[in-house]
Design an enzyme around this catalytic site. Sequence first.
Site, PDB file in Angstrom:
ATOM      1  N   ASP A 411       0.858  -1.183   0.000  1.00 15.46           N
ATOM      2  CA  ASP A 411       0.000   0.000   0.000  1.00 15.46           C
ATOM      3  C   ASP A 411       0.896   1.234   0.000  1.00 15.46           C
ATOM      4  OD1 ASP A 411      -2.916   1.064   0.600  1.00 15.46           O
ATOM      5  OD2 ASP A 411      -1.528   2.189   1.900  1.00 15.46           O
ATOM      6  N   ASP A 454      -4.762   2.171  -4.214  1.00 13.42           N
ATOM      7  CA  ASP A 454      -3.299   2.226  -4.211  1.00 13.42           C
ATOM      8  C   ASP A 454      -2.696   0.947  -3.660  1.00 13.42           C
ATOM      9  OD1 ASP A 454      -4.336   2.733  -1.686  1.00 13.42           O
ATOM     10  OD2 ASP A 454      -2.619   3.953  -1.080  1.00 13.42           O
TER      11      ASP A 454
END
Length: 538
Positions: A411, A454
């Site tokens: 992430d 993301d």
Amino acid sequence: MKYILTPYAIAQFTSAIVSLMVVITLWKRRFDRGGFELFFLFVALTEWTFCNGMEAAAVTLRLKIIWSQWAYIGTQTAPVFIFLFALKYSRKTKDISIGKAALLFIVPMIIFLLAATNNQHHLVWSSYSLGQIGTNSIIYNHGPAFWVGIVYIFTLVAISTTLLFLSSVKSQKVYRIQNVILILASITPWLISVLYITRLNPFPGLDISSLGFFFTGVLILIGIRQANLLDYSPIAHELLFENINDGVLVFNENKKVIDMNPGAERLIGMNFAQVIAQESTTLIKCWNLYDDHFSRTENSRFEIVSPFNNRTWLNISISPLKNKKGIFLGWVAIMEDITLRKETEKELQRINQRLASQLDENRQLEKQLREQANRDAMTGVYNRACLKESLASEILYAEQQNQPLSIVMIDVDHFKNINDTYGHKAGDDVLIALGKLLLSQTRDSDFVSRFGGDEFVLFLPGMNCDAAFQRAESWRKTCKKLKIPDLSESINVNISIGIAVYPDNARTMDALLSEADRALYQAKQSGRDCTKVSEFAC
């Protein structure tokens, strides 16, 4: 009493019945070659013999003349139908059109009209006299019109008999029984008619010519029922030889051409005289090229470009010729022009090549589309749907091979701030750069995917926890050095990583992803920009 039944009348009526039986039989066969002509012939004969029977039974001269007049319909038209049948049966119908056939009935109709009006001119019957006592007959003394009709009739019958005879001579053995029957059937009434008109009639005053057709009817019935008359139509050998579309060459035992048909002349480009003239040069050299195909025991077939015309393809079949005793006589070569077939095959080959090329292009396109469907449009890595499908298969394989399988979840730290500060375009560029980094630093067997937003998820087949941790740390450190294009100032890109390993931390896909997510959460809680491994023991 106007009529009495005499032996001669009975004979005529019997002949009429036989003719009628033939009429009924021929009606069922009317569509066979010559069937219609034979049918109308025996209709005419039935009318003729019936009227002759009524004439023989009539007592008064007036009735006898009336029935004789009516008999002239069958008498005059029957020979025309015999002639038309002979033309059809011997395949000479191309020599006569419908209009010409109609002209054949002009003379018979004129003779009939003259007979019907004979009392005014006596051109058919000049006079009458009594026949033998007890026969109830009269003798008809014939006028000039009668002899005109006889000449016409005999001419047609003579031509018909000649046509059938020639057909019999030229036809194959299977047809000769048929033709003999037809010749006998046509000659019998003709010979009896000769007896009648030459005063050799053993029964003066009685028209015995119609009785000849009694035997004609019997022979026709025998021919239809026993000899397959009308089932086959005679075709002479030379008719086939001359009209077959393929080229036929006949060779003697020295390979010299001794006969050829028009089809061969067309394919070779020379007539028979020219072939004979060039036999020692061109053709001999040509056939010597294919000497192996001239076998005395076996048939041979081959395809070549014609040596006589290089634009023509030929399919050639060569067979040995032997007589009934098995003595070798030579060869027969049949040449078939297959140029169109070859051109079609060549065109089909070109079409197949184009189709194969198109099919290959379609496969490539299908592969690209499948790849696009499995890829994330922005980063180029696999998408979430493909991840789940592939991960399920990979876990099964790891279980079968008893190998570890590491799941890595990544992430981007503070990704929302990047979007807010530099814009979403810059955020997209960060994700794209991270995807390229991961693709460039993984093995072919590794799987890189964008899990959403993301987040990226990778699985590393055959890699244990320690190796996966070292690989993750390498990515994390390299990510700090990422340069984002089209930005005037540099962006520090930090990532947090969570790792779960099969079978240490979990054994199912959902459990593995859950444990990797839990480890990622721990990394976030630990200040981000670090790597954590699931502590859950399965």
